[in-house]
Design a protein around this motif. Structure first.
Motif, PDB file in Angstrom:
ATOM      1  N   ASP A 182       0.782  -1.233   0.000  1.00  0.00           N
ATOM      2  CA  ASP A 182       0.000   0.000   0.000  1.00  0.00           C
ATOM      3  C   ASP A 182       0.818   1.290   0.000  1.00  0.00           C
ATOM      4  O   ASP A 182       0.269   2.362  -0.148  1.00  0.00           O
ATOM      5  CB  ASP A 182      -0.905   0.047   1.232  1.00  0.00           C
ATOM      6  N   PHE A 183       2.116   1.210   0.212  1.00  0.00           N
ATOM      7  CA  PHE A 183       2.886   2.422   0.431  1.00  0.00           C
ATOM      8  C   PHE A 183       3.808   2.756  -0.735  1.00  0.00           C
ATOM      9  O   PHE A 183       4.290   1.875  -1.429  1.00  0.00           O
ATOM     10  CB  PHE A 183       3.692   2.308   1.726  1.00  0.00           C
TER      11      PHE A 183
ATOM     12  N   ARG B 298      -9.396  12.166   2.814  1.00  0.00           N
ATOM     13  CA  ARG B 298      -8.667  11.078   3.472  1.00  0.00           C
ATOM     14  C   ARG B 298      -8.991  11.027   4.962  1.00  0.00           C
ATOM     15  O   ARG B 298      -9.235   9.966   5.534  1.00  0.00           O
ATOM     16  CB  ARG B 298      -7.153  11.258   3.272  1.00  0.00           C
TER      17      ARG B 298
ATOM     18  N   GLY C 272       1.477   3.151  11.038  1.00  0.00           N
ATOM     19  CA  GLY C 272       0.469   3.298   9.995  1.00  0.00           C
ATOM     20  C   GLY C 272       1.068   3.767   8.684  1.00  0.00           C
ATOM     21  O   GLY C 272       2.082   3.236   8.227  1.00  0.00           O
ATOM     22  N   THR C 273       0.462   4.797   8.123  1.00  0.00           N
ATOM     23  CA  THR C 273       0.856   5.275   6.796  1.00  0.00           C
ATOM     24  C   THR C 273       2.082   6.174   6.794  1.00  0.00           C
ATOM     25  O   THR C 273       2.587   6.526   5.739  1.00  0.00           O
ATOM     26  CB  THR C 273      -0.301   6.058   6.146  1.00  0.00           C
TER      27      THR C 273
END
Length: 152
Positions: free
Chosen positions: A8-9, A42, A74-75
């Motif tokens: 995802d990154f 977001r 997390g992100t």
């Protein structure tokens, strides 16, 4: 489609250069408006994912949950150091923001996307329209990037 190998990154370098390219094409003001709107989107989705909507949580609890989702575990958008209410203003103290990465001391860059993401979380969580602004910057001598939110 999923990315089974890359996940995802993607790199902060690529995202920052996308911002610079948008500024070159659209200008700083239009880019800031678009990035804040994208960040708010977001943030609203994140608040729903974390079940923060209509929850009766303290700012410390919100900071903890959002900090986990946006931070190291997390992100990695930023670190949420703390959130506090000062009168009718909610102050959010952040560091290691996406927007400050790679910037020279004294840079005038604002944290548009990061501001928007926190803004969206708070609006969705409290069910109120807020006005947000970036009031202190690590790039200009602040200890944190500080975002302030007031109810409209």
């Amino acid at each position: 489609m999923l990315r089974p190998i890359l996940g995802d990154f993607s790199s902060i370098t690529c995202f920052k250069l996308a911002i610079v390219g948008m500024e070159d094409a659209l200008g700083e003001k239009a880019t800031a408006i678009a990035l804040i709107a994208a960040g708010r989107c977001r943030g609203k989705h994140l608040a729903k994912e974390l079940s923060l909507t209509a929850a009766n949580l303290s700012l410390d609890d919100i900071a903890s949950q959002v900090g986990f989702a946006l931070g190291k575990e997390g992100t990695r958008l930023c670190l949420i150091n703390r959130m506090e209410a000062q009168g009718n203003v909610i102050k959010v103290y952040t560091s290691e923001t996406l927007c400050s990465t790679g910037e020279a001391p004294g840079s005038e860059r604002k944290c548009s996307y990061t501001l928007g993401a926190v803004w969206g979380v708070l609006e969705q969580t409290f069910g109120k329209r807020l006005q947000g602004k970036h009031t202190e910057s690590v790039l200009r001598g602040g200890e944190y990037d500080v975002f302030e939110f007031t109810e409209l």
